[in-house]
Design an enzyme around this catalytic site. Structure first.
Site, PDB file in Angstrom:
ATOM      1  N   CYS A  78       0.842  -1.202   0.000  1.00  0.00           N
ATOM      2  CA  CYS A  78       0.000   0.000   0.000  1.00  0.00           C
ATOM      3  C   CYS A  78       0.875   1.250   0.000  1.00  0.00           C
ATOM      4  CB  CYS A  78      -0.919  -0.005   1.225  1.00  0.00           C
ATOM      5  SG  CYS A  78      -2.005  -1.448   1.324  1.00  0.00           S
ATOM      6  N   CYS A 236      13.288 -36.309  30.922  1.00  0.00           N
ATOM      7  CA  CYS A 236      12.686 -36.029  29.619  1.00  0.00           C
ATOM      8  C   CYS A 236      12.070 -34.641  29.609  1.00  0.00           C
ATOM      9  CB  CYS A 236      11.626 -37.071  29.275  1.00  0.00           C
ATOM     10  SG  CYS A 236      10.211 -37.047  30.409  1.00  0.00           S
ATOM     11  N   CYS A 239       9.613 -33.728  32.344  1.00  0.00           N
ATOM     12  CA  CYS A 239      10.235 -33.328  33.610  1.00  0.00           C
ATOM     13  C   CYS A 239      10.571 -31.839  33.580  1.00  0.00           C
ATOM     14  CB  CYS A 239      11.505 -34.134  33.857  1.00  0.00           C
ATOM     15  SG  CYS A 239      11.241 -35.913  33.970  1.00  0.00           S
ATOM     16  N   ASP A 650      26.414   0.544  10.317  1.00  0.00           N
ATOM     17  CA  ASP A 650      26.814   1.898  10.673  1.00  0.00           C
ATOM     18  C   ASP A 650      28.223   2.136  10.126  1.00  0.00           C
ATOM     19  OD1 ASP A 650      26.930   4.383  12.184  1.00  0.00           O
ATOM     20  OD2 ASP A 650      28.277   3.302  13.524  1.00  0.00           O
ATOM     21  N   ASP A 849      27.808   0.608  16.946  1.00  0.00           N
ATOM     22  CA  ASP A 849      28.602   0.670  18.173  1.00  0.00           C
ATOM     23  C   ASP A 849      28.347   1.922  19.002  1.00  0.00           C
ATOM     24  OD1 ASP A 849      29.827   2.490  16.413  1.00  0.00           O
ATOM     25  OD2 ASP A 849      31.738   2.298  17.470  1.00  0.00           O
ATOM     26  N   ASP A 853      23.121   4.426  17.991  1.00  0.00           N
ATOM     27  CA  ASP A 853      22.737   3.207  17.281  1.00  0.00           C
ATOM     28  C   ASP A 853      21.781   2.353  18.107  1.00  0.00           C
ATOM     29  OD1 ASP A 853      24.405   3.779  15.099  1.00  0.00           O
ATOM     30  OD2 ASP A 853      26.132   2.897  16.101  1.00  0.00           O
TER      31      ASP A 853
END
Length: 968
Positions: A78, A236, A239, A650, A849, A853
């Site tokens: 759209c 299992c 558990c 960046d 970094d 950011d």
């Protein structure tokens, strides 16, 4: 050519008019007809964007600017539909379309713009209905919090402009109180910001890279209120579900992750360890706490060794009875009760088998009884029912053979013994394989030395690590491991940091450099000051982060958890139906067929493999990532990373070294080069901007005197101003100069020359006159080019995102072969660019970094922070690269795909095993073969399925990135 009349704003005098006239005269295909301080008339064809850009760059406003709330847009198609229609209009200069908002500049009227949108089948709501609000947020601690709030605010009448842990900006028809109520309902706090000015398109044109210089050492955010417990009694996936349910019921527990592969539980929250342990024990399992990593590892090793020895002992005893009995039956011996002698002899064997069941097999029966008391069913339930049914049937035949026809007087004592033996030996092999899954974590723990050499009053003494406190001076000898994090104060040497960073080359350390706990000194002797000790060292934080990631679950695991929660009861129902079907519809002796089929169904359906499929792969995958210098916060991030198709990088500190330096200059008055740098450095001495640091360092390297400054002001995304030695100084980009009426037209060629070299040009004005341009360059990382090419070969779209000028960004991008560049982005625009890519159907990983950011890192499907970056960036990301190489991004994505593929292989194998095994055990092949699957074979197959899953997961330990030139 079309004649267009446009309104002007901020044009106050004829001098301004002449500046605009000069700018227009340089534009091709545009002819100026008339201009005054309020409007201009031009004749043009399709160059309206160039006209707008030229006038806006001078600091003036031109044309009409509309912000229209939209409705009826449901997807990126759209948005693209409206964008296509607007791009064909000659009277529109710029536009930015989202699903809820249209931002359009040009000569078009508002009614004409509205008509275009309506004709496409969408709606424009009344302009007054939508308002722009800015909020300050609190209580958001991580990227998951941001994602949670984003989901809550994703509504038709709300458009999110920016959202991070500290701030929210929206355009909405709701009131500010409505938005605050949504935030509070989601579990966070919000307050309307009254001091934040709304930004306009004119405010987001140009800015040098506004990113802070990376810290010298990475900081891994620690996780508070996390308790780890060692568990026992788990067999299992059922558990795991039971233990998690019991722990979550304890007051103060926020969340819990139980790792079946490691037999551990990570509990987040304020609940006491004792309360959690009591809840686990009341659920029928065991738990203990071990605070120290070394103690915890020793205890786990002891548990694994003890478990292995116990399983081997029990398996030996079971097979010692079962194998001779099975051989007797195979080689023609009678296993039918047909006389008093056979009754007595098989009765003795039955009692011996019973002794075996209550010794070697006691754990199965004890655990199944505990499960029964807690109204649940586990793998032990299936084993105990199967073996118990076989023994009870056989003993009934021995005691009362007259109750059965002769053909049905068969005994199955060997089945009970063999099933216990085979399943137990399978558990033993599984335990041995599981002990290998945490080798990466163990190697990290082994890096921590137990003693350190402390230097006091000129004397060197060796002390336990627990006696070392922050501030002490330590001696590091050749070949020794660094005990704590600290700063070198004397000496120089080379340190091997490969286990922490994945970097194979030794790193030179000298006075002022940081050393990290666990790294190894290769040569030379160092004196360093202890700064971070114990759990505060980077090594300790990495160990904690790896442990938490290994215990986390990807979304794919929820399928296995859901199935496991209903699997055992379902198998018991299937076994009952099987027994009834064989009893009423099977051939004679029906009782024998009924027993064999039902017992085989119970045995073959044990969900061990299903429960181990995901945690084994995650544990090994996260550990392998740590060996490659990649820290992963949770397994969910790995699943997300496996489907990434776009990487956004960046520039400063990511593609580049993050250490800008002055590389060029141009002077336009009587200043010398030294004076130009001296004035700029004096003005910038209080700034933390990386470009400012480059100028100050240049002055320091030339030993230039730095003067005090006054009236210092910072203008975000523009520059700085102040007074130095009675000189009024302005330092910043072109827009900043134009806004302050500084003539820069004569410097355009020099500006372009510097920008075309890949450097960032910064203007310096002195007392209202341009004094010079300083070119600042941030060199590319040595492996950025090869890393970008590698990602492109992986089929990833690589995008560079930067606040630097378009020309500088284009030069850098051309060097790296990046064709998609988004430049001149202000700090709050990076997250918006991520959103734009996502609206186009892209799945995005953001690599950065800097502090600015962080919102983009949190908003992307996956955020990857460079380990040298800021704490905020690392906290917002799901991956952290400990080595300073972009190849880590490709490594992380490849390993994530390999781990997800391994999980799918395990789950597929477990599902297929049970899907095929249960019908075969129930007897669907009987009409074709005339025989039923033996319970003994079913027990062997069940054990083999668990061993297969564990072995397949351990293949990830052999994973190697596709790059063959690993940091040669």
């Amino acid at each position: 050519m079309n004649t267009i009349t446009l309104p002007l704003a901020n044009v106050s005098c004829m001098h301004c008019v002449n500046k605009i006239r000069d700018a227009i005269s340089l534009l091709p295909n545009i002819q100026l007809i008339d201009i005054d301080t309020e409007q201009l008339t031009v004749s043009t064809d399709s160059s309206l964007p160039d006209l707008f850009d030229a006038i806006t760059a001078l600091g003036y406003q031109v044309g009409f600017h509309y912000q229209l709330p939209l409705a009826g847009l449901s997807c990126g198609r759209c948005v693209a539909k409206i964008e296509q229609a607007l791009s064909e209009r000659h009277d529109i200069a710029h536009f930015n379309i989202s699903k809820h908002h249209a931002d359009v500049s040009g000569s078009i009227s508002e009614q004409a713009l509205t008509n275009i949108i309506v004709e496409l089948g969408y709606q424009v709501t009344t302009t007054s209905a939508a308002q722009h609000y800015d909020f300050t947020l609190s209580d958001l601690s991580c990227g998951k919090c941001v994602a949670k709030l984003t989901t809550a605010l994703t509504q038709d009448n709300i458009e999110i402009i920016t959202l991070d842990k500290n701030a929210l900006s929206v355009i909405t028809s709701l009131t500010a109180d409505d938005i605050i109520a949504i935030v509070i309902a989601t579990g966070y706090q919000a307050a309307l910001s009254t001091d934040i000015q709304p930004t306009t398109e004119a405010d987001t044109i140009i800015a040098p890279e506004p990113e802070p210089e990376p810290e010298p050492e990475p900081i891994i955010a620690s996780q508070a209120n996390v308790t780890q417990l060692l568990l026992s009694g788990l067999t299992c996936a059922s558990c795991v579900a039971s233990v998690e349910k019991a722990i979550k019921a304890v007051e103060g527990v926020d969340s819990v992750n139980v790792n079946l592969a490691e037999r551990t539980a990570l509990i987040y929250g304020q609940a006491s360890s004792q309360a959690v342990i009591e809840a686990i024990e009341s659920a029928g399992y065991g738990a203990e706490e071990s605070e120290d990593d070394q103690t915890r590892r020793i205890r786990q090793q002891q548990q694994n060794q003890q478990t292995f020895k116990t399983h081997i002992r029990n398996a030996t005893a079971s097979l010692a009875l079962g194998v001779p009995l099975m051989a007797w039956g195979i080689f023609g011996g009678s296993m039918v009760i047909d006389s008093t002698t056979s009754q007595i002899s098989w009765g003795i064997i039955g009692l011996i088998t019973l002794a075996l069941l209550v010794t070697a097999g006691k754990d199965f029966y004890i655990n199944s009884w505990k499960a029964f008391l807690h109204h649940r069913a586990t793998m032990d339930t299936l084993v105990s029912l199967g073996t118990g049914a076989a023994w009870l049937f056989s003993m009934t035949v021995v005691i009362a053979p007259h109750l059965f026809p002769l053909a049905a007087r068969h005994v199955y004592f060997e089945a009970s013994a063999m099933i216990i033996g085979l399943i137990t030996i399978g558990h033993a092999l599984e335990a041995r394989a599981r002990s290998r899954t945490s080798k990466a974590l163990e190697r990290l723990i082994d890096l921590q030395p137990q003693t350190a050499i402390v230097v006091e009053n000129g004397q060197e003494t060796e002390r336990p690590l627990s006696a070392v406190i922050s501030g002490m001076v330590l001696r590091l000898k050749p070949g020794a491991k660094v005990a704590v994090d600290g700063c070198v104060i004397d000496g120089n040497s080379y340190l091997d940091e490969s286990m922490l960073t994945g970097e194979p080359l030794a790193v030179h350390k000298k006075a002022g450099d940081y050393v990290r706990a666990g790294t190894i000194n290769q040569q030379g002797s160092l004196l360093f000051k202890a700064e971070h000790i114990g759990s505060d060292t980077m090594l300790a934080r990495i160990i904690q982060l790896v442990r938490q990631a290994q215990s986390s679950k990807p979304a794919l695991a929820r399928l296995a958890d859901t199935i496991s929660s209903i699997f055992v009861p379902s198998v018991m129902i299937i076994a009952i139906i099987t027994a009834v079907a064989w009893y009423y519809f099977g051939p004679q002796p029906a009782s024998v067929y009924m027993l064999v089929a039902a017992t085989t169904v119970l045995i073959i359906a044990c969900p061990c493999a299903l429960g181990l499929a995901t945690p084994m792969s995650v544990t090994v995958g996260v550990g392998r990532a740590a060996e490659l210098g990649i820290l992963i916060k949770d397994a969910e991030a790995m699943q997300q990373a496996a489907s990434i198709n776009t990487v956004v990088l960046d520039k400063t500190g990511t593609l580049t070294e993050g250490k800008p330096q002055v590389v060029d200059y141009k002077i336009y008055n009587a200043l010398t080069r030294e004076q130009l740098i001296q004035l700029a450095a004096s003005l910038e001495q209080g700034s933390e901007h990386p470009l400012a640091n480059a100028i100050v360092k240049s002055a320091q390297q030339q030993q230039l005197e730095i003067y005090p400054h006054s009236d210092f002001m910072t203008y975000s995304g523009l520059g700085v101003s102040g007074t130095v030695d009675q000189h009024q100084l302005l330092l910043g980009n072109a827009k900043f100069m134009v806004q302050n009426n500084i003539t820069i037209n004569h410097a355009e060629a020099d500006f372009n020359f510097i920008a075309n070299q890949g450097a960032t040009p910064v203007y310096l004005a002195q007392n209202g006159i341009l004094a010079g341009i300083i070119g600042i360059s941030d060199p590319l990382r040595k492996d950025s080019l090869s890393a970008v090419k590698r990602m492109q070969k992986m089929g990833l779209k690589v995008v560079m995102l930067t606040g630097d000028s378009v020309k500088t960004a284009k030069v850098i991008a051309d060097k790296l072969g990046i064709t998609d560049v988004v430049a001149e982005v202000l700090p709050d625009g990076k997250a918006a660019q991520i959103t734009l890519l996502q609206q186009q159907g892209r799945r995005v990983v953001m690599v950065g970094d800097g502090i600015n950011d962080a919102p983009a890192l949190a908003l992307a499907e996956v955020g990857i922070a460079m380990g040298s970056g800021t704490d905020v960036a690392i906290e917002s990301a799901q991956f952290t690269l400990m080595r300073h190489s972009l190849h880590g991004v490709a490594d992380a994505l490849e390993l994530s795909k390999a781990t997800l593929r391994n999980i799918k292989e395990n789950l597929f194998g477990a599902f297929v095993y049970n899907t095929l095994g249960i019908p075969i055990a129930a007897g669907v092949l009987f009409p074709l073969t005339g025989t039923l699957l033996s319970p003994v074979i079913a027990g062997a197959a069940m054990a083999l399925s668990s061993i297969t899953v564990v072995s397949n997961a351990n293949r990830l330990r052999l994973f190697k990135p596709s790059r063959q030139d690993q940091e040669k």
